[in-house]
Motif scaffolding. Structure first.
Motif, mmCIF file in Angstrom:
data_model
loop_
_atom_site.group_PDB
_atom_site.id
_atom_site.type_symbol
_atom_site.label_atom_id
_atom_site.label_comp_id
_atom_site.label_asym_id
_atom_site.label_seq_id
_atom_site.Cartn_x
_atom_site.Cartn_y
_atom_site.Cartn_z
ATOM 1 N N LEU A 98 53.688 72.802 117.627
ATOM 2 C CA LEU A 98 54.267 74.457 116.753
ATOM 3 C C LEU A 98 54.020 75.026 117.988
ATOM 4 N N ALA A 99 53.811 75.005 118.765
ATOM 5 C CA ALA A 99 53.139 75.769 119.664
ATOM 6 C C ALA A 99 54.455 76.079 120.670
ATOM 7 N N MET A 100 55.432 75.675 120.712
ATOM 8 C CA MET A 100 56.427 75.633 121.727
ATOM 9 C C MET A 100 58.271 75.458 120.597
ATOM 10 N N ALA A 101 58.116 75.151 120.092
ATOM 11 C CA ALA A 101 59.594 74.630 119.395
ATOM 12 C C ALA A 101 59.754 76.077 118.367
ATOM 13 N N ASP A 102 62.083 76.068 119.170
ATOM 14 C CA ASP A 102 62.295 76.882 118.296
ATOM 15 C C ASP A 102 62.423 76.860 116.608
ATOM 16 N N ARG A 103 62.898 75.316 116.329
ATOM 17 C CA ARG A 103 62.631 73.997 115.579
ATOM 18 C C ARG A 103 62.194 73.508 115.209
ATOM 19 N N ILE A 104 61.453 72.678 114.292
ATOM 20 C CA ILE A 104 60.487 71.556 114.627
ATOM 21 C C ILE A 104 61.442 70.835 113.392
ATOM 22 N N VAL A 105 61.957 69.369 113.817
ATOM 23 C CA VAL A 105 62.426 68.191 112.911
ATOM 24 C C VAL A 105 61.459 67.147 112.715
ATOM 25 N N VAL A 106 60.378 67.002 110.990
ATOM 26 C CA VAL A 106 59.086 66.059 110.938
ATOM 27 C C VAL A 106 60.073 65.023 111.264
ATOM 28 N N MET A 107 59.360 63.594 111.094
ATOM 29 C CA MET A 107 60.657 62.330 110.979
ATOM 30 C C MET A 107 59.459 61.637 110.494
ATOM 31 N N ASN A 108 59.730 60.600 110.030
ATOM 32 C CA ASN A 108 58.641 59.908 109.043
ATOM 33 C C ASN A 108 59.783 58.433 108.509
ATOM 34 N N GLN A 109 59.262 57.169 109.436
ATOM 35 C CA GLN A 109 59.547 55.780 108.933
ATOM 36 C C GLN A 109 61.143 55.783 108.810
ATOM 37 N N GLY A 110 61.619 56.078 110.502
ATOM 38 C CA GLY A 110 62.900 56.417 110.450
ATOM 39 C C GLY A 110 63.770 57.450 109.833
ATOM 40 N N SER A 111 63.309 58.386 108.859
ATOM 41 C CA SER A 111 64.462 59.608 107.991
ATOM 42 C C SER A 111 63.556 60.666 108.303
ATOM 43 N N ILE A 112 64.381 61.831 108.288
ATOM 44 C CA ILE A 112 63.837 63.095 108.498
ATOM 45 C C ILE A 112 63.373 63.438 107.483
ATOM 46 N N GLU A 113 62.063 64.204 107.283
ATOM 47 C CA GLU A 113 60.722 64.862 106.542
ATOM 48 C C GLU A 113 61.447 65.745 106.089
ATOM 49 N N GLN A 114 61.643 66.861 107.039
ATOM 50 C CA GLN A 114 61.849 68.471 106.710
ATOM 51 C C GLN A 114 62.401 68.625 108.258
ATOM 52 N N ILE A 115 63.444 69.849 108.189
ATOM 53 C CA ILE A 115 63.495 70.596 109.321
ATOM 54 C C ILE A 115 62.971 72.004 109.458
ATOM 55 N N GLY A 116 62.752 73.113 109.688
ATOM 56 C CA GLY A 116 62.528 74.108 109.671
ATOM 57 C C GLY A 116 61.629 74.954 111.123
ATOM 58 N N THR A 117 61.383 76.325 111.093
ATOM 59 C CA THR A 117 60.575 76.963 112.206
ATOM 60 C C THR A 117 59.603 76.079 112.129
ATOM 61 N N PRO A 118 58.255 76.476 112.867
ATOM 62 C CA PRO A 118 56.870 76.119 113.199
ATOM 63 C C PRO A 118 55.973 76.471 111.693
ATOM 64 N N GLN A 119 56.993 77.821 111.782
ATOM 65 C CA GLN A 119 56.568 78.471 110.378
ATOM 66 C C GLN A 119 56.725 78.052 108.964
#
Length: 365
Positions: free
Chosen positions: A205-226
């Motif tokens: 949250l502090a550093m990234a322009d975008r975050i890819v949240v992963m769970n069990q080998g899949s992408i759950e969500q991609i977006g800005t920290p906000q």
């Protein structure tokens, strides 16, 4: 460097470590891959680095295919830099020698950098703020200083992309926070694309322009920290990033009726369709008030944790344990009966602004 990952999967025997990953990494961005242990984030980083080959799908760098089940470009032929969790410094080399090494041996070093190696080394030492310690050995440095040496060595040859695998996890809490600013400054100064793997939501949250949240080998969500924090798409993201309370209830149009609060409804402030399908409303710990009377959801204080700037309470309600952050001036005893009240959030923060609608929070029906 832009990187396109298309339908990438990686299997180990019958275990699917990655499942049809689709991701585009933009040139010059700081992308964090966030998730718990075993979610596949390091496996994905290894595929980008060329340490492993996908079982399916393709990886392209600047439009050129570098990985597929039948095609593999070796790591040394990809213009990348790596920073590891363990620092991986050579004990017999000084700080300066660590910076000089890739300038001498990295395949993609620009000839002008190689010809002006001393100037480039001095520039990198200044970037990592170790110009006064250039003659020291790794054993003579602190943990944070060793981490900066590893960063300097990685950025010295000006790689197109910098891959970082949990680089701060071995540092103490104070150093980790300090190094976040160092990494952000290095990113601003170099303009290099950074792919940063971490399990620490605070770092992402502090550093990234975008975050890819992963769970069990899949992408759950991609977006800005906000976006990730304020509008989680799934229950996993809502709980993993920010520890949201997931309240069950029913959706009727654009209003939510929590099971544990009689005659109360809350408006839709951008709750995802996935959460609505699960009949869930996410409430962050800071979005609840605790009141001794006149509230919406009755409960009992079961735990209290001092957190410096705030107090975190655990409140047991009919629906489960709820986490609530309050000001230090709001003090409650263990075992005390209380009520939770959902805070009104500013209209400017609500998705309903887009439709020109305004509704009161906690409205009785």
């Amino acid at each position: 460097m832009s990187i396109n990952i298309t339908n990438v999967g990686r299997r180990f025997a019958r275990f699917a470590a990655l499942k049809r990953i689709n991701l585009t990494i933009k040139d010059g961005e700081f992308l964090a891959i966030l998730g718990p242990s075993g979610c596949g984030k390091t496996t994905l980083l290894r595929l980008i680095a060329g340490f492993d080959t996908p079982s399916e799908g393709t990886i392209e760098m600047e439009g050129n295919k570098v990985s597929s089940p039948k095609h593999h470009l070796p790591t040394e032929k990809r213009n990348i830099g790596m920073v590891f969790q363990s620092f991986a410094l050579w004990p017999h080399m000084t700080v300066r020698k660590h910076i000089e090494f890739p300038l001498k041996h990295h395949q993609f070093v620009n000839q002008s950098l190689r010809k002006n190696m001393e100037q480039r080394t001095n520039d990198v030492l200044k970037i990592i703020k170790l110009q006064d310690l250039a003659g020291r050995m790794p054993a003579e440095l602190s943990g944070g200083q060793r981490q900066r040496v590893a960063l300097g060595r990685a950025i010295a040859p000006e790689p197109k992309v910098l891959l970082m695998d949990e680089p701060l996890s071995s540092l103490d809490a104070e150093l980790r926070i300090a190094m976040r600013s160092e990494l952000q400054e290095i990113h601003r100064l170099t303009g290099t694309s950074i792919v940063y793997v971490t399990h620490d939501q605070g770092e992402a949250l502090a550093m990234a322009d975008r975050i890819v949240v992963m769970n069990q080998g899949s992408i759950e969500q991609i977006g800005t920290p906000q976006e990730i924090y304020t509008h989680p798409r799934t229950s996993f993201v809502a709980h993993f990033v920010g520890k949201a309370n997931l309240l069950k209830g029913s959706w009727q149009g654009r209003r939510f009726f929590p099971e544990e609060a009689a005659h109360i409804s809350w408006p839709d402030f951008g709750v995802s369709k996935e959460l609505k399908q699960e009949s869930i409303y996410p409430v962050r710990p800071e979005q609840f008030f605790i009141r001794r009377d006149g509230g919406e959801i009755p409960g009992t204080i079961t735990n209290r944790q001092y957190q410096g700037k705030a107090m975190r309470y655990t409140v047991q309600t009919a629906g489960g344990s709820r986490q609530v952050d309050t000001d230090l001036t709001d003090y409650f005893q263990l075992g005390e009966s209380v009520f939770l009240v959902f805070k009104t959030i500013p209209l400017a923060d609500a998705k309903e602004v887009e439709t020109g609608r305004s509704e009161n929070v906690g409205e009785s029906v």
